[in-house]
Design an enzyme around this catalytic site. Structure first.
Site, PDB file in Angstrom:
ATOM      1  N   PRO A  34      50.438  51.653  38.651  1.00  0.00           N
ATOM      2  CA  PRO A  34      49.315  51.312  39.739  1.00  0.00           C
ATOM      3  C   PRO A  34      48.161  52.383  39.592  1.00  0.00           C
ATOM      4  CG  PRO A  34      51.372  52.788  40.700  1.00  0.00           C
ATOM      5  CD  PRO A  34      51.671  51.980  39.571  1.00  0.00           C
ATOM      6  N   ALA A 106      51.906  57.020  40.094  1.00  0.00           N
ATOM      7  CA  ALA A 106      52.487  57.555  41.243  1.00  0.00           C
ATOM      8  C   ALA A 106      53.955  57.073  41.737  1.00  0.00           C
ATOM      9  CB  ALA A 106      51.645  57.393  42.806  1.00  0.00           C
ATOM     10  N   HIS A 109      57.007  59.203  41.183  1.00  0.00           N
ATOM     11  CA  HIS A 109      57.533  60.137  41.981  1.00  0.00           C
ATOM     12  C   HIS A 109      58.157  59.658  43.268  1.00  0.00           C
ATOM     13  CE1 HIS A 109      54.540  62.475  39.471  1.00  0.00           C
ATOM     14  NE2 HIS A 109      53.446  61.627  39.877  1.00  0.00           N
ATOM     15  N   ASP A 116      66.142  52.529  38.425  1.00  0.00           N
ATOM     16  CA  ASP A 116      67.403  51.653  38.431  1.00  0.00           C
ATOM     17  C   ASP A 116      67.211  50.534  37.521  1.00  0.00           C
ATOM     18  OD1 ASP A 116      68.825  53.283  40.239  1.00  0.00           O
ATOM     19  OD2 ASP A 116      68.687  52.005  41.714  1.00  0.00           O
ATOM     20  N   GLU A 127      58.808  58.212  29.161  1.00  0.00           N
ATOM     21  CA  GLU A 127      57.960  58.608  30.263  1.00  0.00           C
ATOM     22  C   GLU A 127      56.676  59.255  29.686  1.00  0.00           C
ATOM     23  OE1 GLU A 127      59.814  60.961  33.123  1.00  0.00           O
ATOM     24  OE2 GLU A 127      58.149  61.069  34.435  1.00  0.00           O
ATOM     25  N   HIS A 129      52.634  60.726  31.015  1.00  0.00           N
ATOM     26  CA  HIS A 129      51.590  61.118  31.918  1.00  0.00           C
ATOM     27  C   HIS A 129      50.573  61.841  31.240  1.00  0.00           C
ATOM     28  CE1 HIS A 129      54.275  59.993  35.018  1.00  0.00           C
ATOM     29  NE2 HIS A 129      55.278  61.071  34.629  1.00  0.00           N
ATOM     30  N   ILE A 130      49.461  61.129  31.489  1.00  0.00           N
ATOM     31  CA  ILE A 130      48.163  61.610  31.179  1.00  0.00           C
ATOM     32  C   ILE A 130      47.664  63.182  31.191  1.00  0.00           C
ATOM     33  CG2 ILE A 130      45.597  61.344  30.921  1.00  0.00           C
ATOM     34  CD1 ILE A 130      46.048  58.214  31.921  1.00  0.00           C
ATOM     35  N   ARG A 136      49.951  70.248  38.716  1.00  0.00           N
ATOM     36  CA  ARG A 136      49.350  69.900  39.757  1.00  0.00           C
ATOM     37  C   ARG A 136      50.124  69.924  41.072  1.00  0.00           C
ATOM     38  NH1 ARG A 136      47.284  63.917  38.252  1.00  0.00           N
ATOM     39  NH2 ARG A 136      46.133  64.352  40.090  1.00  0.00           N
ATOM     40  N   ARG A 140      53.999  66.061  42.820  1.00  0.00           N
ATOM     41  CA  ARG A 140      54.079  65.186  41.386  1.00  0.00           C
ATOM     42  C   ARG A 140      55.073  65.934  40.332  1.00  0.00           C
ATOM     43  NH1 ARG A 140      49.312  62.065  41.640  1.00  0.00           N
ATOM     44  NH2 ARG A 140      47.532  62.927  42.917  1.00  0.00           N
TER      45      ARG A 140
HETATM   46  O1  CA2 Z   1      49.053  61.862  34.980  1.00  0.00           O
HETATM   47  C1  CA2 Z   1      49.234  60.523  34.834  1.00  0.00           C
HETATM   48  O2  CA2 Z   1      49.386  59.734  33.763  1.00  0.00           O
HETATM   49  C2  CA2 Z   1      49.759  60.122  36.224  1.00  0.00           C
HETATM   50  O3  CA2 Z   1      50.951  59.214  35.866  1.00  0.00           O
HETATM   51  C3  CA2 Z   1      48.585  59.203  36.848  1.00  0.00           C
HETATM   52  C4  CA2 Z   1      49.171  58.740  38.201  1.00  0.00           C
HETATM   53  C5  CA2 Z   1      49.432  60.068  39.136  1.00  0.00           C
HETATM   54  O4  CA2 Z   1      49.677  59.476  40.456  1.00  0.00           O
HETATM   55  C6  CA2 Z   1      50.538  60.754  38.403  1.00  0.00           C
HETATM   56  O5  CA2 Z   1      51.232  61.699  39.327  1.00  0.00           O
HETATM   57  C7  CA2 Z   1      50.295  61.165  36.905  1.00  0.00           C
HETATM   58  C8  CA2 Z   1      47.639  58.368  38.889  1.00  0.00           C
HETATM   59  C9  CA2 Z   1      47.078  57.119  38.393  1.00  0.00           C
HETATM   60  C10 CA2 Z   1      46.004  56.821  38.807  1.00  0.00           C
HETATM   61  O6  CA2 Z   1      44.952  56.842  37.898  1.00  0.00           O
HETATM   62  C11 CA2 Z   1      43.519  56.798  38.211  1.00  0.00           C
HETATM   63  C12 CA2 Z   1      42.716  56.961  37.198  1.00  0.00           C
HETATM   64  C13 CA2 Z   1      41.237  56.921  37.352  1.00  0.00           C
HETATM   65  C14 CA2 Z   1      40.935  57.018  38.741  1.00  0.00           C
HETATM   66  C15 CA2 Z   1      41.944  56.910  39.824  1.00  0.00           C
HETATM   67  C16 CA2 Z   1      43.012  56.959  39.424  1.00  0.00           C
END
Ligand code: CA2
Length: 176
Positions: A34, A106, A109, A116, A127, A129-130, A136, A140
């Site tokens: 998402p 998200a 988390h 599952d 897995e 994460h950027i 953070r 998270r």
């Molecule tokens: O760091 C990551 O890759 C995350 O998976 C990104 C998720 C965040 O909820 C995780 O904690 C860490 C959020 C993705 C939303 O990406 C956006 C990008 C640009 C603007 C708004 C949201």
């Protein structure tokens, strides 16, 4: 959705790469969850300026360099991600897929259902994460996916997608 993961594993003619018994190029699935469709458009200080299209180009270039195929998908819907994970598990069991690189956003988390699905599909999943989620907010720091992951790539920006693909290939490809 046109075709299955396996049907769309287009073999690259002549390339030396990772091939299964039927000589088709093996594939890696990259799933983004998402809001990752917003990459590069908002919050550049957290996630950088690369768009999702840029990330998908990086994944394709990395896969080509390593001699594997890649397919990238993104969804904002948990059930859709679960269906794709089930499909990927079947493709891996059929010897057509090396595994999954998964940025669940998200849902990482919150979603026992995604964990599952990975576990139930016996899928090899990295897995990703950027951002460095551990630097953070506390909410998270917990991941339901880490316990079912073969490896985790966190905090390398979008370069993490290339690292995760390479790690998955190195982990799943037998070397002479
Ligand atoms: O760091 C990551 O890759 C995350 O998976 C990104 C998720 C965040 O909820 C995780 O904690 C860490 C959020 C993705 C939303 O990406 C956006 C990008 C640009 C603007 C708004 C949201």
């Amino acid at each position: 959705m046109v075709g299955t993961i396996a049907e769309r594993a287009a073999p690259a003619s002549g390339a030396r790469g990772c091939r299964g018994a039927d000589n088709a190029l093996k594939k890696i699935l990259v799933l983004n969850g998402p809001n990752l469709n917003l990459l590069g458009l908002r919050e550049p200080t957290v996630y950088g300026s690369a768009t999702l299209a840029d990330v998908e180009t990086l994944c394709r270039d990395t896969a080509a360099r390593l001699g594997v195929a890649v397919e990238c998908r993104q969804s904002n819907h948990e059930g859709q991600l679960i269906d794709w994970i089930h499909e990927a598990g079947a493709a891996q069991r059929a010897g057509q897929l090396l595994g999954l690189v998964f940025n669940a956003g998200a849902y990482t988390h919150t979603s026992i259902a995604l964990a599952d699905a990975v576990k139930g599909s016996s899928l090899t999943m990295i897995e990703l994460h950027i951002s460095n989620v551990h630097a953070r907010e506390a909410y998270r720091h917990r991941s339901y996916l880490s316990g079912v992951a073969a490896g985790i790539v966190v905090g390398f920006g979008v370069d993490g997608y290339a690292l995760a693909i390479e790690g998955l290939v190195r982990r799943t490809t037998a070397r002479p």
